[in-house]
Design a protein around this motif. Structure first.
Motif, short mmCIF file in Angstrom:
data_model
loop_
_atom_site.label_atom_id
_atom_site.label_comp_id
_atom_site.label_asym_id
_atom_site.label_seq_id
_atom_site.Cartn_x
_atom_site.Cartn_y
_atom_site.Cartn_z
N SER A 267 8.71 10.74 -21.36
CA SER A 267 8.11 11.76 -20.49
C SER A 267 6.90 11.23 -19.73
O SER A 267 6.43 11.89 -18.81
CB SER A 267 7.70 12.99 -21.31
OG SER A 267 6.70 12.64 -22.26
N ARG B 96 6.74 16.49 -20.05
CA ARG B 96 8.01 17.18 -20.26
C ARG B 96 8.28 17.34 -21.75
O ARG B 96 8.15 16.39 -22.52
CB ARG B 96 9.14 16.38 -19.60
CG ARG B 96 10.53 16.99 -19.82
CD ARG B 96 11.58 16.16 -19.11
NE ARG B 96 11.52 14.77 -19.53
CZ ARG B 96 12.08 14.29 -20.63
NH1 ARG B 96 12.73 15.10 -21.45
NH2 ARG B 96 11.99 13.01 -20.93
N ALA C 269 13.42 16.19 -15.68
CA ALA C 269 13.50 14.93 -16.43
C ALA C 269 13.33 13.71 -15.54
O ALA C 269 12.93 12.64 -16.02
CB ALA C 269 14.83 14.86 -17.18
#
Length: 450
Positions: A185, A354, A381
């Motif tokens: 992330s 994320r 993503a």
């Protein structure tokens, strides 16, 4: 006329190419001027369409009736100042009587569409004055930090906000922080930017990386202490607690509480001490906090309680002694055991990349900024590094750190190795490294040669 047409076509083509390939260059060359003209021309009609005007006052109506003139129109907020920036426009508005800053904030999305801008955010500068920050393009798609930033001791730039402003990590204002995010992330890049920003400062870096040191040990030359397993981490945290107690003894001895000393000069933390007596501040970076909280048997449970207790003490008492915590992890909830929620309550700054589920976002913002929970779970993503940053005031921003490779972070730490302080209390945990050898730009990221 033919040459004028050809030149006009070339200018339009260049503008289109820049807008597609280099939006920042397009904004500086063409976009800022066009946006300012568009705002000035459409301002009154847009504000009226967005419901941001007020009807004429009674004395204006009376004056128009006496003078037999038409009924005056509703008035929008008055523009105090408009200036272009490298990413957009900044408008400072004077609200009319009866208007509120919340009205401007609620209409920000409509203003964005009406003025053909990429984003619009607002903040109240003072009573009756609101500042609108408009961005002309997606500044988070390709992060470019400004060449000059407002750096001060214990305040470093780490990311760019969606409104084009620089996001700073200010340890004097927000001593302790929590960073959450799923795998891939962007947590590691955020942490590298933080270390690279702290490397040139007079600060001691202490790292706990229970992934056998794969994240922090390449940066070891700038660290005063490192631990790569839970056992070493427990001993290191105990040494930090002892160091904290020693700093408090120093502050107590140098408080200078006498009848002839003004109250403003009485020392209550390390920043009130004279420069020659002030201990070096310490930033503690914990790479994966869950590895410190998990246990499989009674012995590991005792070690776990010892670690969490030491972290909680540092979070509660460490600020005045110059110890600041940066805790990173994928999750940080009550399932990690007792003491976790108490520790989380002391971590004022929150950053969430994320996450895989809503409960993980709630761990970061559920108790301070519920509106940020929805924003955190909507991070796509394919936008690695995008995060939501907030604090206990309830405010939050979408940010993204510039991509910094491990080699770039290592080179920065190696250039400032002379600033690594040698703390006697942490001497047993100082990483053992050989002489630094020059390295030509390698093709792969690697740790510095030992």
């Amino acid at each position: 006329m033919t040459w004028f047409t050809v030149a006009l076509v070339l200018v339009v083509a260049a503008a289109g190419l820049l807008r597609w390939r280099r939006p920042a260059w397009y904004w500086l060359a063409f976009g800022a001027v066009l946006a300012m003209l568009r705002v000035l021309v459409q301002y009154g009609s847009v504000m009226d369409a967005c419901g941001l005007t007020v009807p004429p006052s009674r004395w204006r109506l009376t004056l128009a009736r006496v003078a037999n003139r038409p009924v005056p129109e509703s008035r929008p907020p008055r523009i105090l100042r408009m200036r272009p920036t490298r990413t957009g426009l900044v408008l400072r508005l004077k609200l009319r009587p009866g208007q509120d800053a919340f009205d401007i904030a609620a209409a920000s999305d409509r203003l964005r569409h009406s003025f053909s801008m990429y984003g619009v955010t607002s903040r109240e500068v003072r009573s009756g004055v609101v500042e609108l920050r408009m961005t002309g393009y997606d500044v988070l798609k390709r992060v470019q930090m400004p060449a000059q930033t407002d750096t001060t001791p214990m305040r470093v730039p780490v990311a760019l906000r969606e409104d084009g402003a620089v996001h700073y990590r200010d340890y004097r204002a927000i001593p302790h922080a929590l960073t959450l995010g799923a795998t891939e992330s962007g947590k590691s890049v955020y942490q590298r930017n933080l270390v690279a920003g702290l490397a040139p400062l007079d600060v001691a870096l202490v790292g706990i990386d229970c992934k056998q040191g794969v994240e922090l040990f390449p940066l070891a030359r700038r660290f005063s202490a490192l631990a790569d397993n839970p056992d070493a981490a427990a001993d290191l945290l105990d040494a930090l607690v002892q160091h904290m107690e020693g700093v408090y003894h120093l502050i107590r001895a140098e408080q200078r509480i006498t009848a002839d000393v003004p109250d403003a000069e009485i020392a209550a933390d390390i920043w009130d001490l004279p420069a020659e007596l002030r201990p070096v501040p310490i930033v503690v970076l914990v790479d994966e906090v869950a590895e410190l909280a998990l246990f499989a048997n009674k012995e590991e449970e005792k070690r776990r309680d010892r670690i969490i207790t030491a972290l909680a003490r540092l979070a509660q008492l460490g600020r005045a002694s110059g110890i600041y915590l940066e805790i990173c992890g994928q999750r940080f909830g009550s399932e990690l055991g007792k003491g976790i929620t108490m520790l989380r309550a002391q971590l004022t700054g929150r950053t969430a990349h994320r996450v895989n589920d809503e409960s993980s976002a709630n761990m970061a913002f559920g108790d301070i900024a519920p509106d940020a929970v929805l924003a955190a779970i909507q991070i796509p993503a394919d936008m690695r590094g995008v995060a939501i940053a907030g604090d206990s005031t309830g405010g939050w921003h979408r940010i993204r750190a510039p991509h910094t490779s491990l080699r770039q972070a290592v080179n920065t730490c190696n250039r400032h190795v002379d600033r690594t302080p040698d703390l006697p209390a942490l001497a047993p945990f100082r990483p053992a490294l050989g002489h630094l050898k020059p390295v030509d730009a390698p093709a792969v990221e690697s740790s510095p040669a030992a």
